[in-house]
Design an enzyme around this catalytic site. Structure first.
Site, PDB file in Angstrom:
ATOM      1  CE  LYS A  56      41.018  36.017  34.814  1.00 34.35           C
ATOM      2  NZ  LYS A  56      39.981  36.038  33.778  1.00 34.35           N
ATOM      3  CE1 TYR A 278      48.640  67.249  46.724  1.00 26.47           C
ATOM      4  CE2 TYR A 278      48.101  64.741  46.869  1.00 26.47           C
ATOM      5  CZ  TYR A 278      48.975  65.777  46.835  1.00 26.47           C
ATOM      6  OH  TYR A 278      50.387  65.406  46.888  1.00 26.47           O
TER       7      TYR A 278
HETATM    8  C1  LIG Z   1      38.916  35.052  33.936  1.00 27.05           C
HETATM    9  C2  LIG Z   1      38.678  34.255  33.377  1.00 27.05           C
HETATM   10  C3  LIG Z   1      37.759  33.103  33.825  1.00 27.05           C
HETATM   11  C4  LIG Z   1      37.503  33.214  35.173  1.00 27.05           C
HETATM   12  O1  LIG Z   1      36.422  33.709  35.598  1.00 27.05           O
HETATM   13  P1  LIG Z   1      35.809  34.110  37.027  1.00 27.05           P
HETATM   14  O2  LIG Z   1      34.812  34.877  36.597  1.00 27.05           O
HETATM   15  O3  LIG Z   1      37.051  34.827  37.684  1.00 27.05           O
HETATM   16  O4  LIG Z   1      35.619  32.633  37.513  1.00 27.05           O
HETATM   17  C5  LIG Z   1      37.627  31.864  32.929  1.00 27.05           C
HETATM   18  N1  LIG Z   1      37.575  31.879  31.622  1.00 27.05           N
HETATM   19  C6  LIG Z   1      38.084  33.061  31.110  1.00 27.05           C
HETATM   20  C7  LIG Z   1      38.542  33.085  29.689  1.00 27.05           C
HETATM   21  C8  LIG Z   1      38.763  34.080  31.907  1.00 27.05           C
HETATM   22  O5  LIG Z   1      39.393  35.038  31.255  1.00 27.05           O
END
Ligand SMILES: *Cc1c(COP(=O)(O)O)cnc(C)c1O
Length: 388
Positions: A56, A278
């Site tokens: 993702k 800044y």
């Molecule tokens: C992001 C996600 C994962 C993976 O989690 P990690 O801690 O990055 O391994 C697994 N399941 C769901 C539902 C997620 O949103």
């Protein structure tokens, strides 16, 4: 335009070969795919079942398709993403492994998902009805909330969801291939909420079986639980962070994957009392040399790390000083004689003394995930050690 007979009246530095376009002359994020491969192999070794590689958010900024291919070549058998758009992007890159999409509105383009063989998580009766109606033949994974009150069906609604899914399955409208849950505190080994979350999931499996379902894929563990809690592994683990070198419990068991470099594009000598950036939040205590890099918060350097973060210049750690701007940041180089074009390491695996993503996260008061997924599109991307 400069005609040939007009010699420039200012000294033009001799261009190095290819310096106008080389990656070294631009802020560049290098993804070490061999580290992604090694991390995948490690996670596969420590579980009996399958590994679903979670790619993702463009694989946490690493490039979804190239990480997917690498993970599949090193032991992962399935892929996971949030939205259907992320799943379709993988198919568009000709990645055809099984992929599960788990975060969609109820009116998503379910028919399209089924046409390209994307498996769908079902967190509610509304989702189930829409999928069964619009995308008959879909392969689904029922999603049970195991203690986050976030995504996934509330336990109180689970028996009804299982019963409805079984009816839809008997009508040939869906195939229930999986059950999924997610743990809230798996980064804290032994946390009581993990015991409760595991028990909730075990109960959810029993309820599904009692309803007549026989899902082959049962997955609860993400990276932290995969590393710390074998009782949570079931048939499949869903790992994202670990692929990218993140060990959520801080034990440092995974290999870092990212290096961010940027050339020095400005140098100046300043006197004591010179204020930087800044708000003039930093003032040179003595005469010093300041260096400029063209990377700022629009590229993912967290502004909250201003006046805390460090970078590596010529083998030495140097502090960033003043506020990190949108497009640039200033380094206090001291008196060491850095040169224009020197390549600064903003973060990397740490082997040469450079800061790590984990240090950047702590300077910014956040987690590595947020640093990685915030790296912006202006950074040039390069990869080392792997397949495309
Ligand atoms: C992001 C996600 C994962 C993976 O989690 P990690 O801690 O990055 O391994 C697994 N399941 C769901 C539902 C997620 O949103």
């Amino acid at each position: 335009m400069l005609a040939g007979d007009h010699a420039p009246f200012f000294p033009v530095p001799k261009a190095e070969k290819g310096s106008g376009t080389s990656l070294a002359s631009r802020p560049t994020l290098t993804v070490d795919l061999s580290a992604v491969g090694a991390n995948t192999r490690h996670l596969s070794r420590i579980t009996q079942g399958e590994v679903m590689a979670v790619v993702k958010a463009d694989a946490f900024g690493h490039g979804a398709a190239q990480v997917a291919r690498t993970a599949l070549a090193h032991g992962a058998t399935r892929l996971g993403v949030t939205s259907l758009a992320e799943a379709l992007a993988l198919r568009a890159e000709r990645v055809y492994a099984p992929v599960l999409s788990w975060l969609n509105p109820v009116d998503a383009d379910w028919a399209r998902a089924v046409r390209v063989g994307v498996e769908l998580a079902v967190p509610s009766l509304e989702h189930l009805a829409a999928i069964a109606t619009l995308a008959p033949g879909a392969t689904v994974h029922l999603h049970l909330d195991c203690g986050m009150a976030r995504d996934g069906a509330e336990p109180a609604l689970w028996p009804a969801l299982c019963a409805a899914a079984r009816r839809a399955e008997q009508l040939g409208l869906v195939r229930v291939a999986g059950l999924m849950g997610h743990l809230s505190c798996a980064d804290v080994p032994g946390d009581a909420s993990s015991t409760i979350g595991r028990a909730t999931f075990d109960w959810g499996v029993r309820v599904a079986r009692d309803a007549g379902l026989d899902p082959a894929h049962r997955h609860l563990a993400a990276t932290a639980a995969t590393l710390n809690d074998p009782l949570s592994h079931h048939t499949t683990v869903r790992v994202g962070a670990g692929l990218f070198g993140i060990d959520p419990s801080g034990a440092g068991r995974m290999r870092p994957t990212l290096t961010l470099t940027a050339p020095l594009i400005g140098l100046r000598r300043v006197g004591a009392g010179t204020a930087v950036g800044y708000g003039q939040t930093w003032t040179a205590p003595t005469t010093t040399q300041l260096g400029l890099i063209g990377v700022g918060y629009a590229d993912g350097l967290p502004r909250s790390a201003s006046n805390r973060a460090q970078v590596l210049v010529r083998g030495v750690r140097r502090p960033l000083v003043g506020k990190i701007s949108m497009d640039m940041a200033v380094i206090d180089l001291g008196e060491e004689g850095a040169r224009m074009g020197d390549v600064v390491t903003v973060f990397g695996p740490g082997a040469a003394g450079e800061p790590t993503v984990a240090e950047w996260a702590s300077w910014a008061g956040t987690i590595e995930h947020e640093i990685m997924t915030g790296l912006g599109p202006r950074l040039a991307r390069a990869r080392s050690g792997g397949r495309s």
